[in-house]
Design a protein around this motif. Structure first.
Motif, PDB file in Angstrom:
ATOM      1  N   ASP A  57       0.824  -1.207   0.000  1.00  0.00           N
ATOM      2  CA  ASP A  57       0.000   0.000   0.000  1.00  0.00           C
ATOM      3  C   ASP A  57       0.857   1.256   0.000  1.00  0.00           C
ATOM      4  OD1 ASP A  57      -2.447  -1.234  -0.160  1.00  0.00           O
ATOM      5  OD2 ASP A  57      -2.815  -1.229   1.999  1.00  0.00           O
TER       6      ASP A  57
ATOM      7  N   THR B 257       1.967   2.000  -3.455  1.00  0.00           N
ATOM      8  CA  THR B 257       0.914   2.187  -4.447  1.00  0.00           C
ATOM      9  C   THR B 257       0.559   3.663  -4.503  1.00  0.00           C
ATOM     10  OG1 THR B 257      -0.004  -0.012  -4.034  1.00  0.00           O
ATOM     11  CG2 THR B 257      -1.443   1.587  -5.109  1.00  0.00           C
TER      12      THR B 257
ATOM     13  N   ASP C 176      -4.489   3.678  -7.860  1.00  0.00           N
ATOM     14  CA  ASP C 176      -5.118   2.386  -8.123  1.00  0.00           C
ATOM     15  C   ASP C 176      -6.435   2.587  -8.854  1.00  0.00           C
ATOM     16  OD1 ASP C 176      -6.928   3.128  -6.100  1.00  0.00           O
ATOM     17  OD2 ASP C 176      -5.817   2.043  -4.581  1.00  0.00           O
TER      18      ASP C 176
ATOM     19  N   GLU D  98      -9.982   0.186 -10.100  1.00  0.00           N
ATOM     20  CA  GLU D  98     -10.668  -1.083  -9.888  1.00  0.00           C
ATOM     21  C   GLU D  98     -11.626  -1.405 -11.031  1.00  0.00           C
ATOM     22  OE1 GLU D  98     -12.489  -0.788  -6.052  1.00  0.00           O
ATOM     23  OE2 GLU D  98     -10.614  -1.244  -4.998  1.00  0.00           O
TER      24      GLU D  98
ATOM     25  N   VAL E 188      -7.922  -5.165  -9.058  1.00  0.00           N
ATOM     26  CA  VAL E 188      -7.332  -3.872  -8.720  1.00  0.00           C
ATOM     27  C   VAL E 188      -6.033  -3.695  -9.504  1.00  0.00           C
ATOM     28  CG1 VAL E 188      -6.411  -2.423  -6.879  1.00  0.00           C
ATOM     29  CG2 VAL E 188      -8.328  -3.979  -6.413  1.00  0.00           C
TER      30      VAL E 188
ATOM     31  N   ARG F 276      -2.750  -1.534  -9.673  1.00  0.00           N
ATOM     32  CA  ARG F 276      -1.951  -0.649  -8.822  1.00  0.00           C
ATOM     33  C   ARG F 276      -0.751  -0.119  -9.610  1.00  0.00           C
ATOM     34  NH1 ARG F 276      -2.303  -1.492  -3.022  1.00  0.00           N
ATOM     35  NH2 ARG F 276      -3.737  -3.186  -2.466  1.00  0.00           N
TER      36      ARG F 276
END
Length: 558
Positions: free
Chosen positions: A407, A410, A413, A415, A539, A541
């Motif tokens: 995280d 990242t 992101d 989705e 997802v 990223r």
């Protein structure tokens, strides 16, 4: 981007400029010179900036700022080159036709439009693209890990410099705009003046758009700032153009009146510069070639004010040069994702959002027939911005996941949701999603993109509640893991088909697939059908390249 050092820092106030220029003043408020006609014939004067790709022009000029033969001399097109990092000064010389050329990023050229486009003589014709940058970044204070964390924060940016549209692009992709942040305008890019580095170091800003040498200085070598030796405790590089490798482009534009009178010579010069770029790209990748030392020394001395020779090599490596193939794709290929009109639209949105333009800049290009500019060239192949090692990238992602750092690394992101028990991604349903993913991939062409399949845990939780034994629960977990991996693979397959059908280039090695099963649901447990569906997702990223530098190789060499 521009590896400018203290020795290069210059003031804004000059003859012909507004006597008192504030840091945030627009170019139209600073540059008030009258327009003068260009003299007949070839004008040898051309500005450079302290940027590695500008070494191509110096090399073509006989490895010298003052012509000493070379490819340009042999073609009867000698140049007298001057390193001029003060864009307002460039613009003043452009209006008087001391030089018919402007040298800057697309954002800088667009910001000059209110000055240049009011007179047909000085309308800009953008005729050559040097490079994309891999040498800029945004440094953020402690506690700012994602782009969204910049909301409500102060960002230091050089006014009329190379980073306004860069920051605008990053903010937009993080779900923000200039309205969500406070801009601290500064007058200088680097050095000892009023710079973004000074603003964040002095606590006047929470983040700063800087060149990477300054970014590394502020973050203790590109890690986390310790507070020692001028670094800022807790500061990190939020994102850089090593990831966003197709955002900041460098160009040359020419006055319309001069271009109309000297089109053939300008076209011939472009062909010569393509030859020079091809040669320089080869020898700058060969440490045993004496031309590498010669040009690295020239750039370290003339561009960087006498720094060690290795700084000239680093300056070159910060530039991802375009050459013939890059220019042909950028200016003439309607399927090129990062083509000129796309970048100009992005620049206009950013500059208007930052109140640097009242109306969009309508810059035009030379309209070259690139088949006529290929004479004498050996390399006409399309060039990728970056190369990835898929195995190393996958291993890097798994290490980040195991250590809980995924995280933190990242930055963006995106989705995509799918139907229960489905591994199909019909293009008719997902075209808009695929278009946005490909845009992100081309914009952040130096970043690893993970494609992370997720499953919903409801069935597992229900069977666990009903007292299923461990063997059954393990089987369910394994099944969801496999299903999530199948979905991640399927979406990349569908994306590749969509890219091929649309004529859009896609570097498949940039994408790393990962099935995480039910280990990270959005809702655990889901309480509504909507939450249940939101758990079934893939997802994407965008990861920072600093997460594992060995997975990425910028293709600035041959």
């Amino acid at each position: 981007m521009k590896n400018l050092m203290t020795a290069l820092a210059t003031g804004l106030v000059m003859a012909g400029h507004s006597a008192l220029a504030d840091a945030g003043d627009l170019l139209a408020e600073i540059v008030t010179d009258p327009v003068r006609d260009c003299k007949a014939g070839w004008n040898e004067n051309m500005p450079l900036i302290a940027w590695g790709a500008d070494g191509v022009i110096a090399y073509a000029n006989g490895s010298s700022l003052e012509n000493s033969g070379g490819l340009l001399g042999d073609a009867g097109l000698p140049l007298s080159l001057t390193v001029e990092d003060n864009f307002a000064s460039q613009l003043s010389s452009y209006l008087s036709c001391e030089t018919p050329y402007l040298r800057g990023t697309l954002g800088m050229l667009a910001s000059a439009a209110p000055v240049t486009e009011f007179d047909p003589r000085t309308e800009q014709i953008v005729f050559f693209k040097h490079s994309f940058s891999a040498g800029d970044g945004i440094v953020a204070a402690e506690g700012i890990q994602r782009i969204g964390d910049l909301s409500g924060k102060r960002i230091a940016i050089q006014a009329n410099g190379p980073h306004v549209d860069f920051v605008g692009r990053i903010l937009s992709d993080g779900g923000l705009s200039f309205d969500d942040v406070e801009i601290v305008w500064v007058g200088d890019l680097t050095g000892d003046g009023d710079t973004p580095t000074a603003a964040i170091s002095e606590g006047r800003a929470d983040a700063a758009a800087v060149i990477l040498p300054d970014a590394r200085f502020l973050t203790s070598g590109g890690n986390v700032g310790t507070g020692a030796e001028g670094s800022i405790r807790g500061a990190t590089i939020l994102i850089s153009t090593q990831e966003a490798a197709s955002v900041i482009g460098d160009y040359i534009s020419v006055r319309a009146d001069y271009f109309d009178a000297n089109r053939d010579q300008v076209q011939q010069m472009v062909n010569v510069l393509f030859k020079a770029e091809e040669e320089m790209r080869d020898f700058m990748a060969d440490s045993g070639d004496p031309r590498q030392s010669e040009m690295a020394s020239l750039m370290a001395d003339e561009f960087l004010g006498g720094l060690p020779i290795e700084e000239g090599v680093f300056l070159w490596q910060d530039a991802i040069t375009d050459g013939w193939a890059g220019n042909a794709g950028h200016f003439a290929d309607p399927n090129e994702a990062r083509r000129f009109d796309v970048l100009l639209e992005e620049v206009n949105v950013a500059l208007r959002g930052a109140d640097r333009l009242d109306a969009p800049a309508n810059l035009i290009t030379a309209g070259w027939d690139f088949s006529q500019l290929a004479e004498g060239l050996n390399d006409l192949q399309d060039r990728q911005i970056a190369a990835f090692n898929p195995e190393a990238a996958a291993a890097a992602v798994q290490r980040l996941r195991r250590t809980g750092q995924l995280d933190a690394n990242t930055k963006i992101d995106f989705e995509v949701y799918f139907e229960p028990d489905s591994t199909d991604f019909p293009i008719v349903l997902y075209a808009d999603d695929f278009q946005e993913i490909l845009r992100l991939a081309s914009t952040y062409s130096g970043a690893i993109i993970t494609v992370e399949g997720h499953s919903d845990p409801l069935h597992f939780l229900r069977r666990e509640q009903e007292g299923a034994d461990n063997a059954e629960l393990r089987a369910i977990r394994t099944s969801t893991q496999n299903l999530s991996m199948d979905r991640a693979i399927a979406v990349v397959d569908a994306l590749a088909i969509f890219a091929g059908d649309s004529g859009i280039r896609m570097n498949r090695d940039q994408f790393t697939v990962d099935g995480v099963g039910i280990s990270n649901p959005q809702h655990n447990p889901p309480n509504t059908e909507a939450e249940w569906r939101e758990n079934m997702r893939v997802v994407f990223r965008v990861l920072t390249v600093q997460a594992e530098a060995t997975t990425f190789s910028p293709l600035s060499g041959g």
